[in-house]
Design a protein around this motif. Structure first.
Motif, PDB file in Angstrom:
ATOM      1  N   ALA A  84       0.789  -1.231   0.000  1.00 43.27           N
ATOM      2  CA  ALA A  84       0.000   0.000   0.000  1.00 43.27           C
ATOM      3  C   ALA A  84       0.823   1.284   0.000  1.00 43.27           C
ATOM      4  CB  ALA A  84      -0.914   0.002   1.224  1.00 43.27           C
ATOM      5  N   THR A  85       2.032   1.223   0.547  1.00 44.82           N
ATOM      6  CA  THR A  85       2.759   2.464   0.835  1.00 44.82           C
ATOM      7  C   THR A  85       2.999   3.325  -0.414  1.00 44.82           C
ATOM      8  OG1 THR A  85       3.819   1.206   2.567  1.00 44.82           O
ATOM      9  CG2 THR A  85       4.753   3.364   2.090  1.00 44.82           C
ATOM     10  N   GLY A 121      -0.328 -19.122   6.128  1.00 47.98           N
ATOM     11  CA  GLY A 121      -0.023 -17.717   6.382  1.00 47.98           C
ATOM     12  C   GLY A 121       0.614 -16.990   5.209  1.00 47.98           C
ATOM     13  N   ARG A 122       0.756 -17.660   4.073  1.00 43.17           N
ATOM     14  CA  ARG A 122       1.322 -16.980   2.891  1.00 43.17           C
ATOM     15  C   ARG A 122       0.423 -17.253   1.693  1.00 43.17           C
ATOM     16  NH1 ARG A 122       6.223 -14.930   2.637  1.00 43.17           N
ATOM     17  NH2 ARG A 122       7.116 -16.214   4.274  1.00 43.17           N
ATOM     18  N   PHE A 123      -0.160 -16.202   1.173  1.00 44.85           N
ATOM     19  CA  PHE A 123      -1.155 -16.345   0.109  1.00 44.85           C
ATOM     20  C   PHE A 123      -0.808 -15.454  -1.070  1.00 44.85           C
ATOM     21  CE2 PHE A 123      -3.059 -16.840   4.293  1.00 44.85           C
ATOM     22  CZ  PHE A 123      -3.568 -18.120   4.202  1.00 44.85           C
ATOM     23  N   TYR A 263      12.457   1.010  -0.054  1.00 44.81           N
ATOM     24  CA  TYR A 263      12.290   2.435   0.264  1.00 44.81           C
ATOM     25  C   TYR A 263      12.681   2.829   1.675  1.00 44.81           C
ATOM     26  CZ  TYR A 263       7.511   0.554   1.313  1.00 44.81           C
ATOM     27  OH  TYR A 263       6.432  -0.188   1.731  1.00 44.81           O
ATOM     28  N   TYR A 264      13.069   1.868   2.511  1.00 48.24           N
ATOM     29  CA  TYR A 264      13.267   2.216   3.921  1.00 48.24           C
ATOM     30  C   TYR A 264      14.510   3.043   4.191  1.00 48.24           C
ATOM     31  CZ  TYR A 264       9.388  -0.842   4.951  1.00 48.24           C
ATOM     32  OH  TYR A 264       8.148  -1.393   4.987  1.00 48.24           O
ATOM     33  N   THR A 282       6.032 -13.306  10.612  1.00 51.70           N
ATOM     34  CA  THR A 282       5.906 -11.855  10.755  1.00 51.70           C
ATOM     35  C   THR A 282       4.449 -11.435  10.589  1.00 51.70           C
ATOM     36  OG1 THR A 282       8.094 -11.688   9.807  1.00 51.70           O
ATOM     37  CG2 THR A 282       6.863  -9.661  10.011  1.00 51.70           C
ATOM     38  N   ILE A 283       3.946 -10.854  11.652  1.00 49.91           N
ATOM     39  CA  ILE A 283       2.546 -10.447  11.687  1.00 49.91           C
ATOM     40  C   ILE A 283       2.376  -9.070  11.085  1.00 49.91           C
ATOM     41  CG2 ILE A 283       0.974  -9.534  13.419  1.00 49.91           C
ATOM     42  CD1 ILE A 283       0.658 -12.088  14.399  1.00 49.91           C
ATOM     43  N   GLY A 285       4.908  -5.317   9.810  1.00 44.86           N
ATOM     44  CA  GLY A 285       6.207  -4.672   9.795  1.00 44.86           C
ATOM     45  C   GLY A 285       6.141  -3.357   9.059  1.00 44.86           C
ATOM     46  N   GLY A 287       8.358   0.801   8.707  1.00 40.03           N
ATOM     47  CA  GLY A 287       9.505   1.643   8.967  1.00 40.03           C
ATOM     48  C   GLY A 287       9.361   2.983   8.292  1.00 40.03           C
ATOM     49  N   GLY A 305       5.508   4.231   8.371  1.00 42.01           N
ATOM     50  CA  GLY A 305       4.255   3.473   8.437  1.00 42.01           C
ATOM     51  C   GLY A 305       4.481   2.001   8.651  1.00 42.01           C
ATOM     52  N   GLY A 308       0.012  -4.602   8.732  1.00 39.12           N
ATOM     53  CA  GLY A 308      -0.203  -5.848   9.463  1.00 39.12           C
ATOM     54  C   GLY A 308      -0.930  -6.816   8.559  1.00 39.12           C
ATOM     55  N   ARG A 312      -2.516 -13.443   9.064  1.00 33.53           N
ATOM     56  CA  ARG A 312      -1.558 -13.894  10.090  1.00 33.53           C
ATOM     57  C   ARG A 312      -2.042 -13.514  11.489  1.00 33.53           C
ATOM     58  NH1 ARG A 312       4.294 -13.169   7.143  1.00 33.53           N
ATOM     59  NH2 ARG A 312       3.632 -14.229   5.235  1.00 33.53           N
TER      60      ARG A 312
HETATM   61  P1  HAM Z   1       5.513  -6.266   4.204  1.00 30.57           P
HETATM   62  O1  HAM Z   1       6.465  -6.665   5.278  1.00 30.57           O
HETATM   63  O2  HAM Z   1       5.852  -6.659   2.823  1.00 30.57           O
HETATM   64  O3  HAM Z   1       5.389  -4.693   4.320  1.00 30.57           O
HETATM   65  O4  HAM Z   1       4.075  -6.808   4.551  1.00 30.57           O
HETATM   66  C1  HAM Z   1       3.442  -6.509   5.791  1.00 30.57           C
HETATM   67  C2  HAM Z   1       2.734  -7.723   6.335  1.00 30.57           C
HETATM   68  O5  HAM Z   1       1.811  -8.237   5.381  1.00 30.57           O
HETATM   69  C3  HAM Z   1       3.645  -8.913   6.627  1.00 30.57           C
HETATM   70  O6  HAM Z   1       4.267  -8.755   7.880  1.00 30.57           O
HETATM   71  C4  HAM Z   1       2.668 -10.068   6.616  1.00 30.57           C
HETATM   72  O7  HAM Z   1       1.989 -10.152   7.858  1.00 30.57           O
HETATM   73  C5  HAM Z   1       1.675  -9.639   5.558  1.00 30.57           C
HETATM   74  N1  HAM Z   1       1.980 -10.335   4.286  1.00 30.57           N
HETATM   75  C6  HAM Z   1       2.902 -10.001   3.361  1.00 30.57           C
HETATM   76  N2  HAM Z   1       2.889 -10.890   2.334  1.00 30.57           N
HETATM   77  C7  HAM Z   1       1.937 -11.800   2.627  1.00 30.57           C
HETATM   78  C8  HAM Z   1       1.424 -12.963   1.967  1.00 30.57           C
HETATM   79  N3  HAM Z   1       1.892 -13.358   0.781  1.00 30.57           N
HETATM   80  N4  HAM Z   1       0.431 -13.677   2.574  1.00 30.57           N
HETATM   81  C9  HAM Z   1      -0.070 -13.283   3.763  1.00 30.57           C
HETATM   82  N5  HAM Z   1       0.368 -12.179   4.430  1.00 30.57           N
HETATM   83  C10 HAM Z   1       1.358 -11.456   3.871  1.00 30.57           C
HETATM   84  C11 HAM Z   1       4.666  -3.915   3.486  1.00 30.57           C
HETATM   85  O8  HAM Z   1       3.841  -4.320   2.718  1.00 30.57           O
HETATM   86  C12 HAM Z   1       4.939  -2.434   3.681  1.00 30.57           C
HETATM   87  N6  HAM Z   1       4.094  -1.689   2.724  1.00 30.57           N
HETATM   88  C13 HAM Z   1       4.653  -2.009   5.103  1.00 30.57           C
HETATM   89  C14 HAM Z   1       4.880  -0.548   5.321  1.00 30.57           C
HETATM   90  C15 HAM Z   1       3.939   0.408   5.393  1.00 30.57           C
HETATM   91  N7  HAM Z   1       6.052   0.030   5.444  1.00 30.57           N
HETATM   92  C16 HAM Z   1       5.879   1.336   5.597  1.00 30.57           C
HETATM   93  N8  HAM Z   1       4.593   1.578   5.557  1.00 30.57           N
END
Ligand code: HAM
Length: 411
Positions: A84-85, A121-123, A263-264, A282-283, A285, A287, A305, A308, A312
């Motif tokens: 989303a970011t 938990g991974r879709f 981008y972090y 990872t529930i 994350g 930064g 940002g 979650g 998960r």
């Molecule tokens: P991300 O770590 O890629 O961060 O995803 C955030 C969370 O989305 C993960 O910790 C996990 O719980 C869930 N997630 C990611 N991929 C999957 C998947 N394939 N299946 C199920 N759950 C999943 C971001 O997306 C960044 N945009 C977060 C952020 C916002 N950073 C700054 N602002």
């Protein structure tokens, strides 16, 4: 019979029984964000592919191999959003939000798409809860965001939570570090997994994320960025930590924390739950991303940002949810079906959960059905349209004045 068509691999249906727990997460988040002054934003499910290529980074797994990209009828390259970011930053720029009081605080909820290998938990279509605060570089913003996610997850009862925290400095400070790490990786070339070796020139930091035992052993002695932050970055990080300490938010410092998006800058963090498989623990994350808005063609604007993962969170909480119970079931013989229909309408308008038979059951069948629905009371109309109300627990049955039914049944 024709072959039944199933959902695509890595996707799933959300059935009524799953919806109660989801609604609980949504409503906890909505309340938390309202109290913290975050506004709700919704961006499209697909965007110009360039947004993610530039925003998330060409070197990331997400852009490299996980995006659902297609060409539309007008020959434009579009991508189902993997996160989303970048999209929220695009909206910040597109709607001139830098003219609003800063930081602009936005939250969202919705489906995201990544072509990953499906497992628990991974879709390939999953849902995220997302928070972004754009337009301030103060450590207060980082600390507040982390506190919000910590509060949310604790409030929902996620067991065995662990917060990992680190700082990635600025891109400029990372250039020298990257070279140092790359030199280290080349020196330990023969201990690394083929996958890490292949991608190390492109993104050496990913080696910290490897699950391969040989790579992990080699990385234990590797130089850490967190030990060589520039002064301004180190001060920013110290302030974030001090704010979290004062707020009683527990965390572990982890210099091996690397995020899967380019981008972090400065603060990065991840929440894990020990209830989940290590592969998808990872529930949530996030930064800080101080250069992203500018990289996407906007004015200089810092941002921070997190996201979650809803599935998960639900896996970790995993408590059975009771089905919703009807307050009133209205049972009637066929000749009184229209009266039952009108009465149910009236009761719903009075705020009661009311149901009636929609399958042509006999009166006896309707009583059974009311039981199955867990109705607290059943109104039974007779052939003449007179009504009685039955308390489904005690079995006690009394006459009901239909002119005052809503009032009587609301008690
Ligand atoms: P991300 O770590 O890629 O961060 O995803 C955030 C969370 O989305 C993960 O910790 C996990 O719980 C869930 N997630 C990611 N991929 C999957 C998947 N394939 N299946 C199920 N759950 C999943 C971001 O997306 C960044 N945009 C977060 C952020 C916002 N950073 C700054 N602002």
């Amino acid at each position: 019979m024709a072959d039944a068509i199933q959902v695509p691999r890595g996707t799933f249906d959300i059935l009524p029984a799953d919806s109660v727990a989801r609604a609980r997460v949504y409503s906890a988040a909505a309340t938390l964000f309202e109290l913290a002054g975050y506004g709700r934003i919704e961006t499209p499910a697909f965007e110009d592919t360039q947004l993610f290529a530039r925003g998330v980074g060409e070197g990331t797994d997400i852009v490299h191999k996980e995006m659902f990209t297609f060409t539309d009828q007008g020959d434009r390259s579009l991508t189902l959003r993997p996160e989303a970011t970048a999209a929220v930053c695009r909206a910040y720029i597109e709607h001139g939000m830098h003219r609003l009081p800063q930081p602009v605080k936005l939250w969202s909820w919705g489906p995201f798409f990544r072509h990953e290998r499906p497992q628990a938990g991974r879709f390939r279509q999953f849902h995220q809860l997302n928070a972004e605060a754009i337009g301030s570089d103060l450590p207060l913003v980082d600390a507040e965001l982390i506190m919000l996610l910590d509060d949310l997850l604790r409030g929902l009862g996620v067991p065995g939570l662990k917060l990992r925290l680190s700082s990635l400095g600025t891109p400029a400070s990372r250039v020298a570090y990257r070279e140092e790490l790359l030199a280290y990786l080349r020196e330990h070339d023969d201990e690394l997994s083929p996958e890490v070796r292949e991608r190390m020139a492109e993104n050496p930091l990913r080696a910290f994320d490897s699950k391969d035992p040989g790579t992990r052993a080699a990385m234990a002695q590797a130089p850490r960025l967190i030990d060589q932050l520039e002064q301004a970055d180190a001060e920013h990080f110290a302030e974030v930590r001090s704010l979290l300490d004062q707020a009683g938010v527990e965390y572990v410092l982890d210099g091996t924390l690397v995020r899967g998006l380019d981008y972090y800058t400065r603060t990065v963090f991840e929440f894990e739950s020990e209830r989940l498989d290590a592969q998808a623990a990872t529930i949530g994350g996030g930064g800080r991303y101080d250069g992203l808005v500018e990289a996407l063609g906007g004015p200089p604007a810092s941002g921070c940002g997190w996201a979650g993962g809803i599935e998960r969170i639900l896996l970790a909480v995993a408590e059975p949810q009771p089905d919703p119970v009807a307050d009133v079931f209205v049972a009637a013989p066929e000749t009184q079906a229209a009266s039952a229909f009108a009465l149910v309408h009236e009761l719903r308008n009075a705020g009661l959960r009311a149901e009636l038979d929609l399958a042509g059951r006999s009166l006896k069948g309707q009583m059974k059905h009311a039981n199955r629905l867990g109705a607290r009371r059943t109104v039974i109309l007779d052939e003449q349209g007179a009504a009685e109300v039955r308390d489904m627990q005690s079995g006690e049955q009394t006459a009901l004045d239909l002119a005052r039914a809503a009032e009587a049944l609301s008690r």
